[in-house]
Design a protein around this motif. Structure first.
Motif, PDB file in Angstrom:
ATOM      1  N   SER A 105     -45.723 101.581 -33.577  1.00  0.00           N
ATOM      2  CA  SER A 105     -47.004 101.417 -34.267  1.00  0.00           C
ATOM      3  C   SER A 105     -48.065 102.291 -33.623  1.00  0.00           C
ATOM      4  CB  SER A 105     -47.446  99.957 -34.223  1.00  0.00           C
ATOM      5  OG  SER A 105     -46.507  99.163 -34.880  1.00  0.00           O
ATOM      6  N   ASP A 148     -45.448 101.190 -41.845  1.00  0.00           N
ATOM      7  CA  ASP A 148     -45.133 100.480 -40.604  1.00  0.00           C
ATOM      8  C   ASP A 148     -44.382  99.213 -40.993  1.00  0.00           C
ATOM      9  OD1 ASP A 148     -44.961  99.493 -38.107  1.00  0.00           O
ATOM     10  OD2 ASP A 148     -47.095  99.734 -37.606  1.00  0.00           O
ATOM     11  N   GLU A 149     -43.067  99.313 -40.984  1.00  0.00           N
ATOM     12  CA  GLU A 149     -42.183  98.225 -41.391  1.00  0.00           C
ATOM     13  C   GLU A 149     -42.574  97.647 -42.745  1.00  0.00           C
ATOM     14  OE1 GLU A 149     -40.854  95.403 -38.433  1.00  0.00           O
ATOM     15  OE2 GLU A 149     -42.201  96.428 -37.022  1.00  0.00           O
TER      16      GLU A 149
HETATM   17 MG   LIG Z   1     -45.258  97.628 -34.601  1.00  0.00          MG
END
Ligand SMILES: [Mg+2]
Ligand SMILES: Nc1ncnc2c1ncn2[C@@H]1O[C@H](COP(=O)(O)OP(=O)(O)OP(=O)(O)O)[C@@H](O)[C@H]1O
Lengths: 449, 224, 419
Positions: free
Chosen positions: B45, B163-164
């Motif tokens: 991240s 991000d995911e």
């Molecule tokens: Mg993360």
């Protein structure tokens, strides 16, 4: 110290300079040079005028210049609205002309000149004493120099996206000039404007009602007539004046608002289109800032002119009564010295009727007795300033030489006689003159016809 | 030969004592789909935030789309985020009291000006033409994530960061979202960087990099 | 010749004409204001007597006629363009015109447009879409209104003439040609109107036997023999008989009294004598109408008798009665109601009334249309691989532009899809 009085005027000029510099960001040096030349020229020209002619001529010509600039502002603002609402907006020749350095120079020069002349009007009389004069000029010059210096710095600090449209420049220039002049009573435009507007509206409404054959007030419901009566009231001059005063600014704001956004239909990417539109909208918003600021400046000018800060000689009326034969006798050199060149107010009561009048000696040595009211305004009375008396209602200045002569906004003269060391006035005549004068100034309000 | 859209040299980000990203050298060619994997806390991240202009590096150089992000002012960085990047998170971060279409228009508003027709088209492209007027609470997780995709692509970014995005989705929804992203990438030709814990999701990309404790440990090229 | 005509039309129908003319008159007004206080009246008198000024004023109604023609033809052009018949001068009719290259067919945009509320119509290679109400009728009302008001002003300033007459009960209506019928009765009554609080009617029996009798009210004033009958003030007509000790033969006189509103004084000079009588109507007791005396048939006058400037005595005398004291006798055998009336010859008034009506209609229509359903139009014309797309919006233009751009994107995507 006296030079400090010039600060508002110099600030106005600095404001003009700032706006013009930003408006003509490609022609900074031209604007700077011509504006300074214009300002100096204006100061010098006004001094020469004041030295060669009686005061009325320089004041009159500067006031005319202001009036013309205000009228031009009107013309331009209407034109701006018209051209921004037109279907197709060709890049007009006018638009291109506005951007030439000739135009930039001319505007800066003229604005500077009028601003300079207004500054001089602050001290028309001081110009006669050489030493004070030189000191004053030096002090003012130093102040002006400092201001110009500040203006340059401020102008650099402003964000580059902040631009001024030609009409924005015009309104700012005129607003600053009017602000600058509003504190000098004899240059003030707003009060005479209200006066004229009042007369104009009364005439116009009267003619209009006449022309569409509206019945007389005796037939009309009193509530309705009260509303119609507003149009015949004294206040209508002030409000009408306000409308005329501010409309150009609002027209320019409207014109900016009506400007069409650029056509983006040929672009095939939404984000790109929106970016262009957003930029155009942002630029449009920035162009609104100056006109809106000008509204504030104009409001300040109107305020200054409605509540001038000048001090007047305004004595409290002395109550007085008549003797047995109905005559008012006032000694020339009693408690008050009638011959000191100042106006002296008296209040005469008879039963429930009363009249206010004043006695003064004109510069020619003529004793005169006049009502504290004129034939056209609400009887707010007069105050005395240097060389003139002023009607509190319409702010008209009446030169002392003409006090005692009837007409216009001059105080209404009263018949009197000099008996030995006394001034004698017939109480009945006085009351009647007052009655008919005051009635005449309120008649319009009540009847309308 | 595609241009390099992201180029980092010794990119570092540390929070006090913790060094979330050790000096990192990374190049991403334009149009690539890069998957980023690594265990929790490995700095994925952090990397995304740096590349997306949400955070500033502690050290090193970072060029994205030809711009040196370190040299940009706050305003410049904000403009960069507005015009260059689209981001999808694991949590949808949709505004709960606005409808789907209004949520997308919000993104337009922050970019420039809202345009309803365009927002609607974008939602239709992600297959939500029938749920324009629903609020996020009334949408399934997969649908919410698709609204996020519409929101992320509405301003035509050159770089799409995820991000995911599929972290909360079941298998079927994950595949739908991934297919959608693939289609959109084919049309709009943006670059994708996608953080994931899922090997299968990572396999949608052209290349996968593995981070461990802020260090790039391994890199793997997919052959589709 | 034709080009000259065109140029004249363009100049005459320019939007700049009204502000220029008004500005001109305003400047003139300012100029006049330097010389006289009666500025407006002087300006009107100038306009009345000067052909050139009247002509300049006439430019405005002329301009609205031109614009009426211009806008009508523009409207027709728009219609024929939307139906695909016209393809010239699109730039002049629409806000925005773009051309994009396309493949051979126009993609199906209709469903999409219908979904966002547009009506569509496809004729051949032209697709037109629109929604909202066209403001053209409102423009018509507005332009006709403008025409009317300025024509009215022009006629009024140049040709109004008026005659002030006394309309007295029982006497013929005083018309210039003497053909007026007898005024039978004048009545003033309270009215519960929204604007008027009193109603005045003058009933006139016809001069020519057989025709119907007529009633003249207050507003709108009726016409009689080409003139508007415009009642102005109320008054009374008296027949007065006076005798004094030093004037045993007495004197009779007719007179008109201008004594309303109550309290107002008017004086009558007894012919051939030093006597004067000052009449007034006393204020009625509080609670009753101020004009109650005029409404009822019983009037009591208050009076003062003067010889030279000295008041001899005062008293009151009822209409139809008499007052006697010290050898003086004042009798009022006949008192009649009277209305000071202007006979106004002016056809401009009609125009001004009409314009007021038209402006009201125009405003009442314009506002809801503009707010709720402004006109928005789109046109897609396909010609030899080029799509000409035009758009116009009278309101809500941003949203409309969004839809327009979407259509263009669809057309463009359609092309891409076929490649
Ligand atoms: Mg993360
Ligand atoms: N704002 C912060 N302040 C302090 N430390 C932080 C901050 N943000 C991240 N970190 C630390 O930096 C390290 C990397 O965090 P990061 O969020 O990049 O991990 P991640 O790889 O995304 O993990 P996950 O897979 O769980 O999302 C972690 O040790 C974290 O605690």
């Amino acid at each position: 110290m006296v030079a400090l009085k010039l600060i508002p005027h110099l600030l106005s000029w600095a404001g003009i300079l700032l706006v013009l510099l930003r408006g003509y960001s490609e022609r900074r040096s031209v604007v700077m040079k011509t504006s300074i030349t214009g300002f100096t020229g204006g100061v010098a020209g006004a001094i020469i005028l004041f030295r060669t002619f009686p005061e009325t001529i320089p004041f009159g010509s500067i006031k005319t210049a202001l009036a013309v600039s205000f009228f031009l502002l009107w013309v331009f603002s209407v034109a701006a609205v018209y051209s921004s609402t037109a279907r197709r907006v060709p890049i007009s020749r006018r638009g291109r002309f506005v951007n030439t350095s000739l135009c930039a120079g001319a505007v800066a020069f003229l604005a500077g000149m009028v601003a300079g002349a207004i500054c001089t009007c602050r001290f028309p009389a001081t110009a006669s004493n050489t030493l004070t004069f030189i000191v004053l000029v030096l002090a003012a010059g130093a102040l002006a120099y400092a201001l110009v210096f500040c203006v340059r710095i401020i102008e650099r600090l402003l964000p580059p996206s902040f631009t001024v449209s030609p009409s924005g420049m015009l309104i700012a220039v005129v607003a600053f000039l009017l602000f600058s002049s509003s504190s000098i009573l004899r240059l003030d435009l707003f009060s005479p404007l209200s006066m004229k507007v009042m007369k104009g509206i009364h005439d116009f409404v009267h003619q209009f009602m006449e022309s569409i054959l509206i019945p007389d007030h005796l037939f009309v419901r009193s509530v309705v007539w009260k509303y119609i009566g507003i149009l015949f009231s004294k206040g209508v001059g002030f409000w009408g004046g306000m409308v005329i005063w501010f409309t150009p600014a609002f027209l320019i704001v409207l014109a900016v608002n009506f400007e069409r956004l650029p056509s983006v239909a040929h672009i095939r990417q939404g984000a790109q289109r929106r970016k262009l539109l957003a930029a155009a909208i942002k630029a449009r918003r920035h162009r609104l800032v100056i006109p809106l600021l000008s509204v504030v400046i104009l409001a300040a000018a109107a305020y200054q002119s409605s509540f001038p800060s000048t001090e007047y000689w305004d004595p409290k009326p002395i109550p007085i009564s008549a003797n047995q034969s109905g005559e008012i006798i006032i000694p020339k050199k009693g408690e008050v010295n009638l011959e000191d060149g100042k106006l002296h107010k008296y209040l005469f009561k008879q039963g429930d009727r009363e009249a206010r009048f004043f006695i003064m000696v004109t510069p020619e040595g003529q004793l005169t007795v006049d009502l504290d009211a004129c034939a056209i305004c609400k009887p707010d009375g007069y105050g005395q300033a240097e060389g003139s008396v002023i009607c509190y209602y319409c702010k008209t200045l009446i030169p002392l030489e003409t006090v005692g002569k009837p007409g216009g906004c001059n105080p209404v003269p009263v018949v009197f006689s000099v008996k030995g060391d006394n001034v004698a006035i017939n109480g009945m005549t006085l009351i009647n003159t007052w009655g008919s004068t005051v009635q005449a100034t309120t008649r319009v309000k009540e009847g309308g016809k | 030969m595609a241009e390099t859209i992201i180029e980092t040299n010794g990119l570092t980000r540390s929070y006090g004592d913790i060094c979330a990203l050790k000096p990192l050298d990374l190049q991403v060619p334009e149009g690539e789909w890069l998957s980023v994997m690594g265990h929790s806390g490995s700095g994925k991240s952090t990397l995304m935030n740096l590349v997306g202009g949400l955070d500033r590096p502690s050290d090193g150089s970072l060029r994205v789309g030809g711009e040196d992000l370190l040299a940009l002012s706050e305003d410049g960085l904000a403009r960069f985020r507005r015009e260059f990047v689209g981001i999808i998170f694991q949590q949808h971060h949709l505004i709960p009291y606005l409808t789907a279409v209004e949520n997308v228009m919000m993104a337009q508003y922050f970019h420039s000006v809202p345009d309803e027709a365009e927002a609607r088209t974008a939602l239709e492209r992600v297959g939500l033409g029938h749920r324009l007027k629903n609020r996020p609470g009334e949408l399934s997780g997969g649908e919410q994530q698709r609204v996020c995709i519409a929101r992320a692509i509405i301003n035509s970014p050159k770089l799409l960061l995820g991000d995911e995005p599929t972290g909360n989705l079941d298998n079927k929804s994950t595949i739908m979202v991934m297919e959608l992203l693939k289609e959109l990438r084919a049309e709009e030709r943006f670059t994708v960087i996608m953080v994931t814990h899922n090997q299968e999701v990572a396999a949608w990309g052209d290349r996968t990099i593995y981070l461990d404790d802020g260090v790039l440990v391994r890199e793997e090229r997919m052959n589709s | 010749m034709k080009r000259l005509f065109r140029a004249l039309f363009t100049a005459g129908s320019s939007r700049a004409v009204p502000p220029l003319v008004i500005g001109f008159f305003f400047l003139f007004y300012i100029g006049v204001a330097f010389f006289t206080d009666e500025t407006l009246i002087t300006l009107m008198a100038f306009t009345r007597n000067s052909f050139v000024l009247a002509l300049i004023l006439a430019l405005i109604p002329l301009n609205s006629v031109f614009r009426l023609v211009g806008e009508t033809s523009r409207f027709m052009l728009m219609r024929s363009t939307m139906s695909g018949k016209n393809k010239e001068g699109l730039v002049d009719i629409f806000d925005e015109v773009v051309e994009i290259p396309v493949s051979a067919t126009v993609p199906n945009l209709e469903n999409r447009l219908a979904a966002v509320g547009y009506k569509t119509c496809r004729t051949g290679n032209v697709l037109a879409a629109w929604r909202g109400i066209n403001s053209f009728p409102v423009r018509l009302f507005f332009l006709v209104g403008t025409f009317c008001i300025f024509t009215g002003i022009l006629i009024t300033t140049t040709s109004r003439s008026s005659l002030r007459e006394m309309v007295v009960e029982g006497e013929p209506l005083p018309t210039p040609d003497g053909s007026g019928g007898i005024v039978e009765r004048i009545t003033l009554a309270n009215s519960s109107g929204l604007i008027l609080s009193r109603n005045l009617t003058m009933k006139v029996t016809p001069a020519v036997p057989g025709s119907k009798s007529r009633e003249f009210g207050l507003y709108p004033p009726s016409r009689y023999g080409g003139a508007f009958v415009y009642p102005r003030y109320l008054g009374l007509a008296l027949y007065l008989r006076f005798t004094a000790p030093d004037m045993p033969a007495g004197a009779d006189t007719h007179c008109f009294l201008n004594v309303y509103p109550p309290g107002k004084e008017d004086n009558v000079v007894i012919p051939g004598s030093p006597y004067r009588v000052i009449f007034s109507i006393p204020e009625p007791e509080t609670g009753s109408d101020r004009y109650i005396s005029y409404m009822s048939d019983t009037i009591t006058f208050g009076f003062k008798l003067l010889k030279g400037n000295d008041v001899l005595f005062s008293g009151s005398v009822p209409g139809g009665g008499e007052f006697v004291r010290d050898g003086f006798r004042l009798a009022l055998p006949d008192v009649r109601r009277l209305v000071v009336t202007d006979l106004i010859y002016d056809n401009g008034v009609l125009f001004i009334w009409w314009s007021a009506l038209l402006f009201c209609v125009a405003a009442a229509l314009w506002l809801p249309i503009r707010v709720f359903s402004p006109r928005r139009e789109m046109l897609f014309r396909f010609d030899h691989g080029v799509m000409t797309a035009c758009s116009l919006a009278e309101g809500r233009s941003r949203k409309h532009a969004g839809v327009f751009h979407e259509m263009l994107d669809m057309i463009d995507a359609g092309k891409a899809g076929e490649e």
